[in-house]
Design a protein around this motif. Structure first.
Motif, PDB file in Angstrom:
ATOM      1  N   ALA A 230       0.824  -1.216   0.000  1.00  0.00           N
ATOM      2  CA  ALA A 230       0.000   0.000   0.000  1.00  0.00           C
ATOM      3  C   ALA A 230       0.857   1.265   0.000  1.00  0.00           C
ATOM      4  O   ALA A 230       0.331   2.369  -0.115  1.00  0.00           O
ATOM      5  CB  ALA A 230      -0.935  -0.003   1.209  1.00  0.00           C
ATOM      6  N   ARG A 231       2.137   1.129   0.184  1.00  0.00           N
ATOM      7  CA  ARG A 231       3.151   2.175   0.079  1.00  0.00           C
ATOM      8  C   ARG A 231       2.973   3.378   0.999  1.00  0.00           C
ATOM      9  O   ARG A 231       2.812   4.521   0.536  1.00  0.00           O
ATOM     10  CB  ARG A 231       3.296   2.646  -1.373  1.00  0.00           C
ATOM     11  N   PRO A 232       3.058   3.153   2.311  1.00  0.00           N
ATOM     12  CA  PRO A 232       3.172   4.310   3.210  1.00  0.00           C
ATOM     13  C   PRO A 232       4.525   4.975   2.972  1.00  0.00           C
ATOM     14  O   PRO A 232       5.448   4.346   2.444  1.00  0.00           O
ATOM     15  CB  PRO A 232       3.100   3.674   4.601  1.00  0.00           C
ATOM     16  N   ASP A 233       4.648   6.233   3.350  1.00  0.00           N
ATOM     17  CA  ASP A 233       5.921   6.935   3.162  1.00  0.00           C
ATOM     18  C   ASP A 233       6.933   6.576   4.243  1.00  0.00           C
ATOM     19  O   ASP A 233       8.143   6.545   3.986  1.00  0.00           O
ATOM     20  CB  ASP A 233       5.677   8.451   3.166  1.00  0.00           C
ATOM     21  N   VAL A 234       6.438   6.310   5.465  1.00  0.00           N
ATOM     22  CA  VAL A 234       7.298   5.933   6.597  1.00  0.00           C
ATOM     23  C   VAL A 234       6.677   4.738   7.301  1.00  0.00           C
ATOM     24  O   VAL A 234       5.468   4.736   7.584  1.00  0.00           O
ATOM     25  CB  VAL A 234       7.455   7.093   7.610  1.00  0.00           C
ATOM     26  N   TYR A 235       7.494   3.730   7.575  1.00  0.00           N
ATOM     27  CA  TYR A 235       7.043   2.581   8.350  1.00  0.00           C
ATOM     28  C   TYR A 235       7.792   2.596   9.683  1.00  0.00           C
ATOM     29  O   TYR A 235       8.993   2.413   9.730  1.00  0.00           O
ATOM     30  CB  TYR A 235       7.329   1.272   7.609  1.00  0.00           C
ATOM     31  N   ASN A 236       7.037   2.810  10.753  1.00  0.00           N
ATOM     32  CA  ASN A 236       7.617   2.887  12.096  1.00  0.00           C
ATOM     33  C   ASN A 236       7.164   1.691  12.924  1.00  0.00           C
ATOM     34  O   ASN A 236       6.000   1.297  12.890  1.00  0.00           O
ATOM     35  CB  ASN A 236       7.170   4.198  12.765  1.00  0.00           C
ATOM     36  N   HIS A 237       8.076   1.123  13.640  1.00  0.00           N
ATOM     37  CA  HIS A 237       7.759   0.086  14.632  1.00  0.00           C
ATOM     38  C   HIS A 237       8.782   0.231  15.752  1.00  0.00           C
ATOM     39  O   HIS A 237       9.983   0.163  15.510  1.00  0.00           O
ATOM     40  CB  HIS A 237       7.834  -1.312  14.022  1.00  0.00           C
ATOM     41  N   ASN A 238       8.312   0.464  16.956  1.00  0.00           N
ATOM     42  CA  ASN A 238       9.221   0.775  18.062  1.00  0.00           C
ATOM     43  C   ASN A 238       9.774  -0.471  18.751  1.00  0.00           C
ATOM     44  O   ASN A 238       9.015  -1.364  19.136  1.00  0.00           O
ATOM     45  CB  ASN A 238       8.507   1.647  19.100  1.00  0.00           C
ATOM     46  N   LEU A 239      11.094  -0.475  18.947  1.00  0.00           N
ATOM     47  CA  LEU A 239      11.717  -1.528  19.756  1.00  0.00           C
ATOM     48  C   LEU A 239      11.495  -1.275  21.237  1.00  0.00           C
ATOM     49  O   LEU A 239      11.551  -2.199  22.046  1.00  0.00           O
ATOM     50  CB  LEU A 239      13.217  -1.610  19.459  1.00  0.00           C
ATOM     51  N   GLU A 240      11.302  -0.035  21.611  1.00  0.00           N
ATOM     52  CA  GLU A 240      10.946   0.421  22.963  1.00  0.00           C
ATOM     53  C   GLU A 240      12.071   0.383  23.986  1.00  0.00           C
ATOM     54  O   GLU A 240      12.325   1.336  24.701  1.00  0.00           O
ATOM     55  CB  GLU A 240       9.729  -0.343  23.531  1.00  0.00           C
ATOM     56  N   THR A 241      12.764  -0.768  24.117  1.00  0.00           N
ATOM     57  CA  THR A 241      13.788  -0.895  25.155  1.00  0.00           C
ATOM     58  C   THR A 241      14.837  -1.916  24.733  1.00  0.00           C
ATOM     59  O   THR A 241      14.770  -2.482  23.636  1.00  0.00           O
ATOM     60  CB  THR A 241      13.140  -1.284  26.506  1.00  0.00           C
ATOM     61  N   VAL A 242      15.808  -2.159  25.590  1.00  0.00           N
ATOM     62  CA  VAL A 242      16.899  -3.084  25.284  1.00  0.00           C
ATOM     63  C   VAL A 242      16.430  -4.523  25.479  1.00  0.00           C
ATOM     64  O   VAL A 242      15.487  -4.783  26.237  1.00  0.00           O
ATOM     65  CB  VAL A 242      18.133  -2.782  26.163  1.00  0.00           C
ATOM     66  N   PRO A 243      17.049  -5.496  24.808  1.00  0.00           N
ATOM     67  CA  PRO A 243      16.583  -6.888  24.874  1.00  0.00           C
ATOM     68  C   PRO A 243      16.459  -7.446  26.287  1.00  0.00           C
ATOM     69  O   PRO A 243      15.515  -8.183  26.593  1.00  0.00           O
ATOM     70  CB  PRO A 243      17.634  -7.654  24.073  1.00  0.00           C
ATOM     71  N   ARG A 244      17.380  -7.087  27.185  1.00  0.00           N
ATOM     72  CA  ARG A 244      17.372  -7.631  28.547  1.00  0.00           C
ATOM     73  C   ARG A 244      16.086  -7.300  29.291  1.00  0.00           C
ATOM     74  O   ARG A 244      15.654  -8.076  30.172  1.00  0.00           O
ATOM     75  CB  ARG A 244      18.587  -7.067  29.318  1.00  0.00           C
ATOM     76  N   LEU A 245      15.462  -6.179  28.966  1.00  0.00           N
ATOM     77  CA  LEU A 245      14.278  -5.740  29.698  1.00  0.00           C
ATOM     78  C   LEU A 245      12.956  -6.200  29.076  1.00  0.00           C
ATOM     79  O   LEU A 245      11.884  -5.942  29.635  1.00  0.00           O
ATOM     80  CB  LEU A 245      14.281  -4.216  29.818  1.00  0.00           C
ATOM     81  N   TYR A 246      13.008  -6.878  27.951  1.00  0.00           N
ATOM     82  CA  TYR A 246      11.775  -7.324  27.294  1.00  0.00           C
ATOM     83  C   TYR A 246      10.883  -8.192  28.184  1.00  0.00           C
ATOM     84  O   TYR A 246       9.663  -8.008  28.197  1.00  0.00           O
ATOM     85  CB  TYR A 246      12.098  -8.052  25.990  1.00  0.00           C
ATOM     86  N   PRO A 247      11.407  -9.163  28.923  1.00  0.00           N
ATOM     87  CA  PRO A 247      10.519 -10.022  29.724  1.00  0.00           C
ATOM     88  C   PRO A 247       9.654  -9.267  30.725  1.00  0.00           C
ATOM     89  O   PRO A 247       8.542  -9.705  31.027  1.00  0.00           O
ATOM     90  CB  PRO A 247      11.506 -10.968  30.439  1.00  0.00           C
ATOM     91  N   THR A 248      10.147  -8.128  31.230  1.00  0.00           N
ATOM     92  CA  THR A 248       9.364  -7.375  32.207  1.00  0.00           C
ATOM     93  C   THR A 248       8.653  -6.164  31.605  1.00  0.00           C
ATOM     94  O   THR A 248       7.559  -5.809  32.041  1.00  0.00           O
ATOM     95  CB  THR A 248      10.264  -6.869  33.356  1.00  0.00           C
ATOM     96  N   ILE A 249       9.230  -5.548  30.590  1.00  0.00           N
ATOM     97  CA  ILE A 249       8.671  -4.316  30.030  1.00  0.00           C
ATOM     98  C   ILE A 249       7.772  -4.584  28.821  1.00  0.00           C
ATOM     99  O   ILE A 249       6.717  -3.972  28.662  1.00  0.00           O
ATOM    100  CB  ILE A 249       9.801  -3.340  29.628  1.00  0.00           C
TER     101      ILE A 249
END
Length: 308
Positions: free
Chosen positions: A163-182
């Motif tokens: 569909a060709r958006p101009d910008v595709y954003n997806h946030n990583l949010e935080t560092v890998p170590r904190l993924y299980p809790t955050i």
């Protein structure tokens, strides 16, 4: 023998001066809110309690949140409601397009809740919204901020990129170590692969991702995330201070100073991002229209050097 200094940052419950903002009172803010209610649209500005809502809505800039206001995930940092969402609104794409036209937007940001209950994760609604905006406001550039489409990312991304958006954003949010809790419902490397897949499908689409600070991350961990992002071809990095929305959410472990954000930004630029936005109040869609113009100019300058 003296005891070693503690390595973990102390918790500060009071916001420093650089993070405080005034309550919104302008007519522009009231007009934007009234229009969103009239068109039955949700915004991440409200649902995520964004500190910049007063500034952005006064300028009639808003980030529309599609697929309802109830999320199927329960991330420790996010203020959006969790539960069983309502059915997808078939009128939503046209309402978003109407809002873009009514506000006279040069650039619009579309995000969504996670919809793990839907077969395609909600990707088809993103496509319909993009198509409706292209028809109603062809001059408006479109930025999307999608969830990770858990277990269905490849097909979802392919449909949206087509569909060709101009910008595709997806946030990583935080560092890998904190993924299980955050960010327990997500996987760090799956998010990286999603953004990498966008670039492989269509290199002309700008890719973007964001990080929050103050959750207990270490400086070198942040630098490693920057390297991972560049390996995935991400063009634009945003970094901002995490703020605890309610007592039940993850606590702020540290308030990152403006000087520290400047240092992060300098390192990120040295790593090759086309654009970096890093400050205490930076959010994914903050100044998105202006930043899109800057990012496009940076790419044009880069291509001109290659041709020279």
């Amino acid at each position: 023998m003296t005891e070693p200094l503690p390595t973990t940052p102390s918790i500060r419950t009071r916001k420093p001066d650089w993070i405080r903002v005034k309550a919104p009172t302008s007519k522009g803010f009231s007009d934007t809110r009234a229009m969103m209610r009239r068109l039955n649209l949700n915004t991440v500005c409200e649902e995520a309690a964004c500190p910049n809502i007063g500034e952005c809505w006064t300028k009639k800039h808003a980030t529309v949140m599609i697929l309802g206001d109830v999320c199927t995930r329960a991330c420790a940092f996010c203020n959006v409601k969790t539960g069983m969402p309502r059915p997808v609104d078939p009128l939503e794409p046209q309402h978003v397009a109407d809002a873009a036209g009514e506000l006279g937007l040069e650039h619009i940001v579309i995000t969504s809740v996670d919809r793990d209950d839907l077969k395609d994760g909600g990707a088809s609604q993103f496509v319909k919204v993009i198509e409706a905006i292209r028809k109603a406001a062809p001059a408006t550039t479109i930025e999307i901020l999608t969830p990770d489409f858990r277990n269905k990312a490849e097909a979802a991304v392919e449909a949206i990129v087509a569909a060709r958006p101009d910008v595709y954003n997806h946030n990583l949010e935080t560092v890998p170590r904190l993924y299980p809790t955050i960010r327990p419902g997500a996987r760090y490397y799956a998010s990286l692969r999603l953004l990498e897949h966008v670039k492989k499908l269509d290199p002309s689409i700008f890719t973007k991702s964001g990080l929050m600070t103050g959750l207990g991350e270490e400086r070198l961990e942040v630098h490693q995330v920057m390297d991972d992002m560049r390996s995935a071809g991400i063009d634009f990095l945003t970094m901002g201070q995490y703020l605890q929305p309610t007592p039940k959410h993850a606590k702020v472990q540290e308030f990152t100073t403006p000087k520290a954000f400047d240092a992060y930004a300098a390192i990120a630029r040295a790593k090759g991002f086309l654009l970096v936005a890093a400050s205490p109040l930076t959010r994914s869609s903050y100044h998105a229209g202006d930043d899109f113009a800057k990012m496009k100019a940076a790419r044009d300058a880069q291509l001109a050097k290659v041709r020279a």
